[in-house]
Design an enzyme around this catalytic site. Structure first.
Site, PDB file in Angstrom:
ATOM      1  N   GLY A  33      24.819 -28.737 -25.923  1.00  0.00           N
ATOM      2  CA  GLY A  33      25.541 -28.374 -24.707  1.00  0.00           C
ATOM      3  C   GLY A  33      24.995 -27.109 -24.082  1.00  0.00           C
ATOM      4  N   ALA A  34      25.832 -26.462 -23.240  1.00  0.00           N
ATOM      5  CA  ALA A  34      25.401 -25.316 -22.429  1.00  0.00           C
ATOM      6  C   ALA A  34      24.110 -25.699 -21.692  1.00  0.00           C
ATOM      7  CB  ALA A  34      25.209 -24.065 -23.282  1.00  0.00           C
ATOM      8  N   LEU A  35      24.174 -26.830 -21.031  1.00  0.00           N
ATOM      9  CA  LEU A  35      22.964 -27.444 -20.479  1.00  0.00           C
ATOM     10  C   LEU A  35      22.350 -26.606 -19.363  1.00  0.00           C
ATOM     11  CD1 LEU A  35      24.078 -31.208 -20.293  1.00  0.00           C
ATOM     12  CD2 LEU A  35      23.016 -29.958 -22.200  1.00  0.00           C
ATOM     13  N   HIS A  39      17.225 -28.854 -20.407  1.00  0.00           N
ATOM     14  CA  HIS A  39      17.876 -30.073 -20.895  1.00  0.00           C
ATOM     15  C   HIS A  39      17.830 -31.171 -19.815  1.00  0.00           C
ATOM     16  CE1 HIS A  39      20.239 -26.878 -23.150  1.00  0.00           C
ATOM     17  NE2 HIS A  39      19.790 -27.623 -24.142  1.00  0.00           N
ATOM     18  N   ARG A 189      20.153 -18.816 -24.254  1.00  0.00           N
ATOM     19  CA  ARG A 189      20.352 -17.401 -24.582  1.00  0.00           C
ATOM     20  C   ARG A 189      19.983 -16.464 -23.431  1.00  0.00           C
ATOM     21  NH1 ARG A 189      19.771 -16.543 -30.547  1.00  0.00           N
ATOM     22  NH2 ARG A 189      19.894 -18.591 -31.464  1.00  0.00           N
TER      23      ARG A 189
END
Ligand code: PAF
Length: 310
Positions: A33-35, A39, A189
């Site tokens: 996730g946290a696309l 991604h 990040r």
């Protein structure tokens, strides 16, 4: 149009069985996730290759070294689903931890060799966690293709090794690292970087480019790496965890560029750990592609969406 979401193995298999009855090919894009655009580029590539694309979203507790890190990992399912819908992804699979690791779960997949050193040395247990969950995702989806970014190069090689060793009938498709226009490799990040750190961050990529070029031209490995390490620290990075040249296929350390190689790095910028890697080009490519890449990085004019440097 929203992307349908399933949360159990049974639901997942029932949807895939229906696709298979109509003869569709299936691709999986495993994520936590946290696309971001990296991604999404995997999903776009998968949609070109297969009739149906499943994106998996599971923040895998087994690959985290600390409980605090796991707790802090962003969970953005709604935003992720919203990003996937316009692309035309066919299914989002979001199991929870008990679905993935029911009571009594006792199996670990461990891949020797490629998982040793580099990130494996600094994140004990991480790659066992990755291999275990990816093996499960491959078996749960039964996908024909799986898409992974080259940014996590050690992870990519580990998954390839596992697929080969365990005869898993899936084709692993590597996809080039997606970069910001200034060269910084996309990562979940990067949002943790302060504005001042964000300004410094792309130096990692530009030093990799310069160093890869020097190595390809025959500069001796150890002194060249030492200079690059010093350059990363001078640029403002707090610590270089590792900066190494490894054989591309087996990730074994090499002392000279006598076969396809990767320059591979992990470094801390403030409290953020960033990783990146580059293929070291063969000298026959240098005259053409590498100087252009260096020049674009240096001039800040690169338009580096999914550039695979030679
Ligand atoms: O690269 C990642 O996001 C994860 O390591 C993966 C492959 C989805 C396994 O949890």
């Amino acid at each position: 149009m929203s992307v349908p979401i399933v949360r159990t193995v049974a639901e997942l298999r029932s949807v895939i069985a229906e696709w298979r009855r109509s003869g569709a090919s299936v691709a999986a894009v495993p994520t936590m996730g946290a696309l971001h655009e990296g991604h999404l580029s995997l999903v776009r590539s998968a949609l070109k290759k297969a009739d149906r694309v499943i994106v998996t979203l599971f923040v895998n507790p087994k690959q985290f070294n600390s409980a605090a890190d796991l707790a802090a990992y962003p969970r953005t399912e709604n935003q992720d689903a919203a990003k996937l819908a316009p692309l035309g992804a066919h299914l989002l699979y979001v199991p929870d931890a008990t679905e993935m690791y029911p009571a009594g779960f006792a199996t670990t997949v461990s891949v020797a060799g490629v998982s040793e050193g580099l990130c494996g040395a600094f994140r004990p247990g991480h790659f066992d966690g990755v291999a275990t969950v990816v093996a499960k995702l491959f078996l749960q989806t039964g996908a024909d293709f799986a898409f992974f970014g080259e940014k996590d190069f050690q992870q990519l090689q580990l998954i390839r090794r596992m697929v080969q060793d365990l005869d898993i009938p899936i084709t692993v498709v590597p996809c080039p690292t997606v970069r910001e226009t200034d060269g910084l490799a996309l990562s979940s990040r990067n949002v943790r970087l302060s504005p001042a750190e964000r300004a410094v961050a792309p130096r990692l990529a530009s030093i990799l480019v310069e160093t890869a070029e020097r190595l390809a031209r025959g500069s001796p490995v150890l002194p060249t790496l030492a200079e690059a390490r010093a350059g990363i620290l001078t640029a403002g990075y707090r610590e270089v965890e590792y900066l190494e040249v490894r054989g591309e296929a087996d990730l074994q350390p090499i002392a000279s560029i006598d076969r396809p190689a990767r320059l591979i790095v992990a470094a801390w910028l403030g409290e953020t750990r960033l990783i990146d890697n580059l293929r070291i080009p063969s000298s026959s490519l240098l005259a053409d592609q590498m100087p252009r890449a260096c020049h674009e990085f240096a001039a800040g004019t690169a338009s580096l969406i999914a550039v695979r440097l030679p």
